[in-house]
Write a protein that holds these residues in place. Structure first.
Motif, PDB file in Angstrom:
ATOM      1  N   GLN A 126      -6.500   2.610   7.556  1.00  0.00           N
ATOM      2  CA  GLN A 126      -6.230   1.281   8.105  1.00  0.00           C
ATOM      3  C   GLN A 126      -4.998   0.680   7.401  1.00  0.00           C
ATOM      4  O   GLN A 126      -4.265  -0.099   7.989  1.00  0.00           O
ATOM      5  CB  GLN A 126      -7.460   0.431   7.829  1.00  0.00           C
ATOM      6  CG  GLN A 126      -7.491  -0.939   8.433  1.00  0.00           C
ATOM      7  CD  GLN A 126      -8.722  -1.678   7.922  1.00  0.00           C
ATOM      8  OE1 GLN A 126      -9.791  -1.076   7.686  1.00  0.00           O
ATOM      9  NE2 GLN A 126      -8.608  -2.962   7.740  1.00  0.00           N
ATOM     10  N   CYS A 127      -4.785   1.045   6.157  1.00  0.00           N
ATOM     11  CA  CYS A 127      -3.681   0.463   5.386  1.00  0.00           C
ATOM     12  C   CYS A 127      -2.679   1.496   4.873  1.00  0.00           C
ATOM     13  O   CYS A 127      -1.520   1.184   4.668  1.00  0.00           O
ATOM     14  CB  CYS A 127      -4.212  -0.314   4.198  1.00  0.00           C
ATOM     15  SG  CYS A 127      -5.429  -1.560   4.640  1.00  0.00           S
ATOM     16  N   PRO A 183       0.846  -1.203   0.000  1.00  0.00           N
ATOM     17  CA  PRO A 183       0.000   0.000   0.000  1.00  0.00           C
ATOM     18  C   PRO A 183       0.878   1.248   0.000  1.00  0.00           C
ATOM     19  O   PRO A 183       1.749   1.370   0.842  1.00  0.00           O
ATOM     20  CB  PRO A 183      -0.798  -0.123   1.315  1.00  0.00           C
ATOM     21  CG  PRO A 183      -0.129  -1.191   2.109  1.00  0.00           C
ATOM     22  CD  PRO A 183       0.754  -1.981   1.218  1.00  0.00           C
TER      23      PRO A 183
END
Ligand code: HEC
Ligand code: HEC
Length: 181
Positions: free
Chosen positions: A139-140, A75
């Motif tokens: 979250q990522c 990511p």
């Protein structure tokens, strides 16, 4: 006679054990508390030590430079300031405002990839809709900060394709090596 021999063996054994002990004592290096931890401070007092968070990026979206990916299909790090963009709420997601494919092109932002517009449970293409599990970007994806790490990172990410240094293609090779009958 046998008893005498036993005593003799015991004596030799104990003398050699003592000398091994003395020798190992002489070679033991001692470390001070300050030398033990990575932050070089006594381990019993934390009053003067504070965690290093580094300086967050202050460049605004549109004026920042994208970072090279850490490894293929990792990511990407957020390269711009996110002040005022959080929290991501049920009714408001500013990240989507700039990164959904339709908007991203004119803004110059990297479009949200196809993997995020696919339901990974059913494999269904969501026809441009964001999959619910991708809603909370933070979250990522994390912002990058400038700091000197306490321990040098020697990790080297692998890339099979040169393009992978700045773009992802997870959706194309997600099923690589999988044979679904
Ligand atoms: C005002 C528009 C805007 C908003 C809002 C925005 N971004 Fe961006 N983002 C950009 C632009 C433009 C870039 C490309 C780099 C640049 O020009 O700053 C980018 C780059 C990125 C990248 C790097 C992509 C790559 O290819 O390396 C990530 C990840 C990212 N943004 C995540 C987010 C997240 C998460 C949020 C919400 C907290 C967010 N962005 C909010 C415009 C925006
Ligand atoms: C569950 C983790 C997760 C969430 C949540 C998530 N992403 Fe990603 N994102 C990834 C991963 C992993 C990749 C790289 C592989 C891929 O393309 O799927 C990626 C890639 C990207 C890229 C780079 C696309 C490219 O072509 O190189 C952008 C831009 C992006 N995400 C934006 C977002 C935004 C904006 C959100 C929130 C709306 C978000 N992501 C939510 C994990 C996530």
């Amino acid at each position: 006679m046998l008893r005498d021999r036993k005593i003799w063996i015991m004596m030799v054994l104990s003398v050699s054990m003592v000398s091994v002990l003395l020798l190992s004592c002489a070679q033991t290096k001692t470390y001070t508390e300050e030398e033990l931890g990575l932050r070089h401070e006594t381990l019993y007092d934390e009053s003067s030590s504070s965690p290093v968070h580094g300086d967050p990026i202050t460049k605004e979206a549109g004026a920042s430079t994208r970072f090279e990916r850490a490894f293929e299909n990792s990511p990407p790090l957020i390269p711009h300031d996110i002040t005022g963009m959080l929290p991501i709420a049920r009714t408001e997601n500013l990240c989507m405002g700039c990164h959904m494919p339709k908007e991203a092109v004119s803004i110059g932002a990297t479009p949200i990839p196809k993997s995020h517009l696919t339901d990974f449970v059913t494999g269904k293409d969501l026809d441009g809709e964001l999959a619910g599990i991708r809603y909370n970007c933070m979250q990522c994806h994390v912002i990058q900060t400038e700091l000197t790490p306490a321990v040098k990172n020697i990790f080297k990410g692998g890339f099979r394709d040169d393009k992978g240094h700045y773009r992802s293609n997870l959706i194309d090779n997600l099923n690589e090596g999988v044979t679904a009958e």
